[in-house]
Scaffold this active site. Sequence first.
Site, PDB file in Angstrom:
ATOM      1  N   SER A 139       0.855  -1.198   0.000  1.00 46.83           N
ATOM      2  CA  SER A 139       0.000   0.000   0.000  1.00 46.83           C
ATOM      3  C   SER A 139       0.886   1.241   0.000  1.00 46.83           C
ATOM      4  CB  SER A 139      -0.863   0.020   1.263  1.00 46.83           C
ATOM      5  OG  SER A 139      -1.433   1.298   1.437  1.00 46.83           O
ATOM      6  N   TYR A 152      -1.274  -1.069  10.211  1.00 43.03           N
ATOM      7  CA  TYR A 152      -1.432  -1.334   8.771  1.00 43.03           C
ATOM      8  C   TYR A 152      -0.180  -0.921   7.996  1.00 43.03           C
ATOM      9  CZ  TYR A 152      -3.723  -1.218   4.141  1.00 43.03           C
ATOM     10  OH  TYR A 152      -4.059  -1.409   2.821  1.00 43.03           O
TER      11      TYR A 152
END
Length: 245
Positions: A139, A152
Amino acid sequence: MFDLEGKKALITGASGGIGKEIAKVLIKHNAEVCVSGRNLDELNALKELLGEKCYIATCDLSKKDEIIELINKTDELLGHIDIFINNAGITKDNIFLRMSENEWEDVLNVNLNSAFSILKLITKGMIKRRYGRIINISSVVGVTGGAGQANYSASKAGLIGLTKSLSQEVATRNITVNCIAPGFIETPMTEKLDDKRKDAILNSIPMNRIGTPKDLSSAIIFLASKESSYITGQTLHINGGLYTN
Ligand code: NAD
């Protein structure tokens, strides 16, 4: 242009927004695909859509014994794995001071530790057959960080490090290991963000639009193909200009 005929792929998180699109595009390019996820009904619906080249294996990636079963089942269904798309992922956002041990561990387990476990099980076969294409879905926040996303972004940064290291170890065996780092893509994962946050993100994207899973398809196919054989250890950012490196 890219033909994956004869190639066998495993994709995790295949019932999600991005996973579904990846499964579709791999099959469109003639690969046989084992779609994995937790929800059998959703996987059955996907198989209905994708036809006979689509196989199903359920797995909760937070459970190590289920990961072993997943790889056994995939080998049983496909014979072996040439292409692995490590796509499953979760968020459990919270500001760092409030982030619980569980929020940290759950995200690291699903997003990063499961990749380690699966790769341990499948890399040996790829080395023996002298062929492999491994694509980890990271990401943009794995590179930039993100407030409220320590868990995350650490997991996604971890995938980039894992990708770089493993790519060096298996490079002579015709196995490539790369990351795709999406920016902001319209899926169930991003649906849950409130409108204020979505607007702020939209305003920071130079292309002035939120991405769709289709925006990732051509990069996936290229990195999964034999034509990308000299590209390894890389992270390809697909984000409408949100972040450039
Ligand atoms: P999604 O929520 O639609 O899909 C995530 C998938 O992961 C689902 O199929 C879900 O069932 C699966 N999954 C979650 N926990 C699991 C578990 N314990 N065991 C097995 N499967 C599990 O989200 P998405 O947007 O399609 O995300 C796909 C990947 O792309 C994720 O790794 C995500 O981090 C990454 N990503 C998404 C965006 C975005 O903007 N949507 C941006 C950057 C990266």
